[in-house]
Write a protein that holds these residues in place. Sequence first.
Motif, PDB file in Angstrom:
ATOM      1  N   UNK A 114      16.692  39.071 -26.432  1.00  0.00           N
ATOM      2  CA  UNK A 114      16.292  39.437 -27.792  1.00  0.00           C
ATOM      3  C   UNK A 114      14.806  39.736 -27.952  1.00  0.00           C
ATOM      4  N   UNK A 115      14.015  39.537 -26.887  1.00  0.00           N
ATOM      5  CA  UNK A 115      12.572  39.677 -27.000  1.00  0.00           C
ATOM      6  C   UNK A 115      12.128  41.074 -27.405  1.00  0.00           C
ATOM      7  N   UNK A 116      11.035  41.133 -28.178  1.00  0.00           N
ATOM      8  CA  UNK A 116      10.455  42.396 -28.606  1.00  0.00           C
ATOM      9  C   UNK A 116       9.384  42.843 -27.618  1.00  0.00           C
ATOM     10  N   UNK A 117       8.921  44.075 -27.773  1.00  0.00           N
ATOM     11  CA  UNK A 117       7.914  44.614 -26.858  1.00  0.00           C
ATOM     12  C   UNK A 117       6.611  43.832 -26.903  1.00  0.00           C
ATOM     13  N   UNK A 118       6.304  43.237 -28.067  1.00  0.00           N
ATOM     14  CA  UNK A 118       5.052  42.476 -28.180  1.00  0.00           C
ATOM     15  C   UNK A 118       5.186  41.049 -27.660  1.00  0.00           C
ATOM     16  N   UNK A 119       6.365  40.694 -27.124  1.00  0.00           N
ATOM     17  CA  UNK A 119       6.569  39.363 -26.560  1.00  0.00           C
ATOM     18  C   UNK A 119       7.173  38.364 -27.524  1.00  0.00           C
ATOM     19  N   UNK A 120       7.276  38.693 -28.799  1.00  0.00           N
ATOM     20  CA  UNK A 120       7.861  37.779 -29.778  1.00  0.00           C
ATOM     21  C   UNK A 120       9.383  37.818 -29.704  1.00  0.00           C
ATOM     22  N   UNK A 121      10.008  36.822 -30.309  1.00  0.00           N
ATOM     23  CA  UNK A 121      11.470  36.782 -30.369  1.00  0.00           C
ATOM     24  C   UNK A 121      11.895  36.661 -31.835  1.00  0.00           C
ATOM     25  N   UNK A 122      12.975  37.350 -32.238  1.00  0.00           N
ATOM     26  CA  UNK A 122      13.435  37.279 -33.624  1.00  0.00           C
ATOM     27  C   UNK A 122      14.398  36.114 -33.826  1.00  0.00           C
ATOM     28  N   UNK A 123      14.403  35.577 -35.024  1.00  0.00           N
ATOM     29  CA  UNK A 123      15.401  34.587 -35.448  1.00  0.00           C
ATOM     30  C   UNK A 123      15.988  35.069 -36.762  1.00  0.00           C
ATOM     31  N   UNK A 124      17.300  35.206 -36.798  1.00  0.00           N
ATOM     32  CA  UNK A 124      17.982  35.729 -37.976  1.00  0.00           C
ATOM     33  C   UNK A 124      18.520  34.592 -38.829  1.00  0.00           C
ATOM     34  N   UNK A 125      18.204  34.641 -40.120  1.00  0.00           N
ATOM     35  CA  UNK A 125      18.737  33.683 -41.087  1.00  0.00           C
ATOM     36  C   UNK A 125      19.589  34.464 -42.081  1.00  0.00           C
TER      37      UNK A 125
END
Length: 313
Positions: free
Chosen positions: A257-268
């Motif tokens: 799920x990681x993004x190009x900038x290294x962050x990861x999303x969390x869906x609520x």
Amino acid sequence: MAATDRTESVFNVFDRNMKRKQKNWASLQDNVQDCDYLKEEVGARIADRVFDVARQFSFALDLGSGRGYVSHNLTKETVEKFVQADVSEVAMKKSVASEIPAVKVVTDEEFLPFKDNTFDLVVSNLSLHWVNDLPRTFHEICRVLKEDGVFIGAMFGGETLYELRCSLQLAELEREGGFSPHVSPFTAVNDLGNLLGRAGFNMLTVDTDEIQIHYPGMFELMKDLQGMGESNCAWNRRSLLHRDSMIAAAAIYQEMYGEEDGSVPATFQIYYMIGWKPHESQAKPAKRGSASVSFGDLRKVNEIVSKSKKDES
């Protein structure tokens, strides 16, 4: 308070005493406001729905109020007085300032110590997903509402934190040959309307929304969940997470799920619900068979309109 002994019951999924301890712990942290962003956002959206109701409420209940995320977004012109009710006494002591006078009551959401027909409005912000007996809670909310009173609430939906759940399960399957639940079960949106209707509400509205938040990594997400008081409190939770499995889960989370900038999303996923306690002044559906036009005639609507215009001319 809800029973905290482990019994075989479909209505005893969560350890309510553990949830009270988790919320108290989170509220005692010096940076508690840093983890309030999600409840603040949903609280503001609930307040917007209250503003949409064209009336002034003299007496309202904020059920599972926490630190008062709904009330401080409202005004005295909309709500004259609030009762804030929550299982966590510490959270209410640290409530966000509001211009609306409020009385604080420590109580479990499942057992409301209020008389019948007490409130004009009941709101609830992201607390009912920890309730064991949701049908009973909806009945209790309807009971304490006055006739023509309204319930406006929000709770987490079934797709909440699916990225985290999937990553933890895959990691445990790989490292331990099986997996245990680390995220609490959620109610399906299809069930909400039925539960509210059976509790006595009418003129129901249920809609869903998703809020996606990005974190540096999985561990930062789990730290914030703890800071929100949203750690798992299901009876069948595992008390210990193996270090190897956690490191593997973080790597899987980043890979999947990681993004190009290294962050990861969390869906609520958020379910919003509105239900009214019946009153004779409310509009009622037409009787079955009273329609003057058949659905089969809808395809002829243009023809009927054209003929009507010709007749008028």
